[in-house]
Motif scaffolding. Structure first.
Motif, mmCIF file in Angstrom:
data_model
loop_
_atom_site.group_PDB
_atom_site.id
_atom_site.type_symbol
_atom_site.label_atom_id
_atom_site.label_comp_id
_atom_site.label_asym_id
_atom_site.label_seq_id
_atom_site.Cartn_x
_atom_site.Cartn_y
_atom_site.Cartn_z
ATOM 1 N N GLU A 103 0.805 -1.223 0.000
ATOM 2 C CA GLU A 103 0.000 0.000 0.000
ATOM 3 C C GLU A 103 0.837 1.272 0.000
ATOM 4 N N THR A 104 2.027 1.222 0.598
ATOM 5 C CA THR A 104 2.840 2.441 0.665
ATOM 6 C C THR A 104 3.452 2.797 -0.675
ATOM 7 N N ALA A 105 3.495 1.852 -1.628
ATOM 8 C CA ALA A 105 4.169 2.093 -2.899
ATOM 9 C C ALA A 105 3.447 3.147 -3.744
ATOM 10 N N PHE A 106 2.124 3.151 -3.729
ATOM 11 C CA PHE A 106 1.404 4.057 -4.620
ATOM 12 C C PHE A 106 0.136 4.651 -4.024
ATOM 13 N N LEU A 107 -0.363 4.097 -2.901
ATOM 14 C CA LEU A 107 -1.662 4.524 -2.387
ATOM 15 C C LEU A 107 -1.711 6.010 -2.018
ATOM 16 N N PRO A 108 -0.713 6.567 -1.317
ATOM 17 C CA PRO A 108 -0.793 8.005 -1.013
ATOM 18 C C PRO A 108 -0.918 8.866 -2.268
ATOM 19 N N GLY A 109 -0.134 8.535 -3.293
ATOM 20 C CA GLY A 109 -0.216 9.304 -4.534
ATOM 21 C C GLY A 109 -1.550 9.139 -5.225
ATOM 22 N N MET A 114 -6.804 11.381 -6.849
ATOM 23 C CA MET A 114 -8.256 11.274 -6.966
ATOM 24 C C MET A 114 -8.950 12.406 -6.226
ATOM 25 N N LEU A 115 -8.420 12.802 -5.082
ATOM 26 C CA LEU A 115 -9.026 13.889 -4.318
ATOM 27 C C LEU A 115 -8.936 15.208 -5.077
ATOM 28 N N ARG A 116 -7.785 15.452 -5.701
ATOM 29 C CA ARG A 116 -7.591 16.716 -6.420
ATOM 30 C C ARG A 116 -8.386 16.768 -7.724
ATOM 31 N N ASN A 117 -8.493 15.632 -8.405
ATOM 32 C CA ASN A 117 -9.008 15.666 -9.773
ATOM 33 C C ASN A 117 -10.354 14.971 -9.975
ATOM 34 N N GLU A 268 -15.462 4.854 -16.495
ATOM 35 C CA GLU A 268 -14.404 5.860 -16.595
ATOM 36 C C GLU A 268 -13.635 5.957 -15.286
ATOM 37 N N ALA A 269 -14.337 5.752 -14.170
ATOM 38 C CA ALA A 269 -13.664 5.821 -12.869
ATOM 39 C C ALA A 269 -12.666 4.685 -12.706
ATOM 40 N N THR A 270 -13.067 3.448 -13.059
ATOM 41 C CA THR A 270 -12.135 2.322 -12.931
ATOM 42 C C THR A 270 -10.965 2.474 -13.888
ATOM 43 N N ALA A 271 -11.223 2.975 -15.099
ATOM 44 C CA ALA A 271 -10.144 3.183 -16.070
ATOM 45 C C ALA A 271 -9.145 4.219 -15.563
ATOM 46 N N THR A 272 -9.642 5.252 -14.901
ATOM 47 C CA THR A 272 -8.763 6.290 -14.367
ATOM 48 C C THR A 272 -7.876 5.742 -13.258
ATOM 49 N N VAL A 273 -8.462 4.968 -12.343
ATOM 50 C CA VAL A 273 -7.676 4.384 -11.253
ATOM 51 C C VAL A 273 -6.618 3.433 -11.817
ATOM 52 N N LYS A 274 -7.003 2.625 -12.780
ATOM 53 C CA LYS A 274 -6.056 1.691 -13.391
ATOM 54 C C LYS A 274 -4.881 2.440 -14.013
ATOM 55 N N ARG A 275 -5.156 3.501 -14.752
ATOM 56 C CA ARG A 275 -4.079 4.286 -15.379
ATOM 57 C C ARG A 275 -3.132 4.863 -14.343
ATOM 58 N N ARG A 279 0.757 4.018 -13.978
ATOM 59 C CA ARG A 279 1.687 5.147 -14.106
ATOM 60 C C ARG A 279 2.622 5.214 -12.911
ATOM 61 N N ALA A 280 2.100 4.984 -11.708
ATOM 62 C CA ALA A 280 2.935 5.044 -10.498
ATOM 63 C C ALA A 280 4.064 4.023 -10.558
ATOM 64 N N TYR A 281 3.761 2.826 -11.022
ATOM 65 C CA TYR A 281 4.798 1.792 -11.109
ATOM 66 C C TYR A 281 5.785 2.085 -12.236
#
Length: 289
Positions: A103-109, A114-117, A268-275, A279-281
């Motif tokens: 969870e620490t690898a990408f969850l904060p980002g 998601m909160l900002r956009n 669109e929401a699931t596609a955004t989270v997947k991207r 991207r984080a990795y």
């Protein structure tokens, strides 16, 4: 008037940052040939050579350095406009599973993005062992799951192949005359199986000092110098050290961090989270290269 292609501008920035066509192409998700064509067309549009190319490195010319701040500003402006429009229309729930320790690898980002956009989207996050998340994804209880598995699951996207390491507390010292004391996470059978196979292959004696389904208990045991355990690169807390003693403990292979996708739900929401996860990795891999 010069008609600028935003894909070319993005390619310019990635190449300026990475100084390598192959690395820049991998980061954007295109072929090296496509990256080369984009840069060539951008140079033709500006009527100037923007990069100096050699066998070992690619670097900006004086003209390229002069354009860099303006191109970065254009790309940032475009990204802000797209995010502002998307944040008003992307809604819905995304059910996401994250394997314990990842969870620490990408969850904060991801949460910050998601909160900002996309504040209207809802995230339902489950942090559980990989095997359990795999079951939930197959049962359609999750849209996505980021898991660590010994082998690639069907239709899974491999996000990373981290090196596995033996870890211990900073003050811990192995006694070569005694069996190696190990602490296992009973729900992370992949790491345990990899470690046990490596020990047995080298005929190294070991004893189990602790087994727990709670990774926090295993972490506490290792921090208190009860023994050693195995963790994947990128998940090792600062309180522990990697054991770099190849004669004392056998080398370990690599893990496989994968993104499992549920069979049904597409939005669109699931596609955004997947991207964002992919991207984080990609960015983490590029930074480590």
């Amino acid at each position: 008037m010069i008609d600028l292609d935003t894909k070319q501008l993005h390619s310019f920035l990635r190449l300026a940052e990475n100084r390598s066509f192959s690395k820049a192409a991998r980061q954007i998700g295109c072929s090296q040939a496509t990256m080369s064509v984009r840069i060539q067309k951008l140079e033709e549009a500006f009527g100037a050579r923007l990069f100096e190319r050699s066998h070992h490195e690619v670097k900006l010319t004086a003209e390229g350095r002069d354009l860099l701040p303006d191109i970065r500003s254009l790309v940032d402006l475009q990204d802000r406009m797209v995010r502002r429009l998307q944040s008003k229309r992307i809604i819905g729930e995304v059910r996401l599973g994250i394997a314990e320790g990842l969870e620490t690898a990408f969850l904060p980002g991801l949460l910050g993005y998601m909160l900002r956009n996309h504040a209207a989207a809802e995230l339902d996050i489950h942090c559980l062992p990989s095997w359990r998340l795999q079951q939930m994804t197959e049962a359609r209880s999750l849209d996505f799951a980021v898991v660590a598995l010994p082998e690639e699951a069907p239709a899974a996207a491999v996000l990373s192949r981290p090196q596995l390491h033996w870890v211990c507390a900073p003050a811990f010292a192995l006694d070569p005359s005694m069996p190696v004391p190990v602490a296992w996470n009973s729900d992370n059978c992949f790491l345990q199986a990899a470690a046990e196979a490596a020990l047995e292959d080298r005929d190294i004696a070991y004893r189990e000092v602790l087994r727990s389904a709670d990774p926090r208990v295993v972490l506490a045991a290792v921090e208190s110098e009860m023994g050693v355990t195995v963790m994947a690169e990128g998940t090792i807390p600062r309180s522990l050290n990697v054991i770099s003693m190849p004669t004392a403990l056998p080398p370990l292979g690599r893990g496989s961090i994968q993104l499992l996708e549920g069979p049904d739900r597409r939005s669109e929401a699931t596609a955004t989270v997947k991207r964002q996860i992919e991207r984080a990795y990609r960015e983490a891999e590029a930074a480590a290269a």
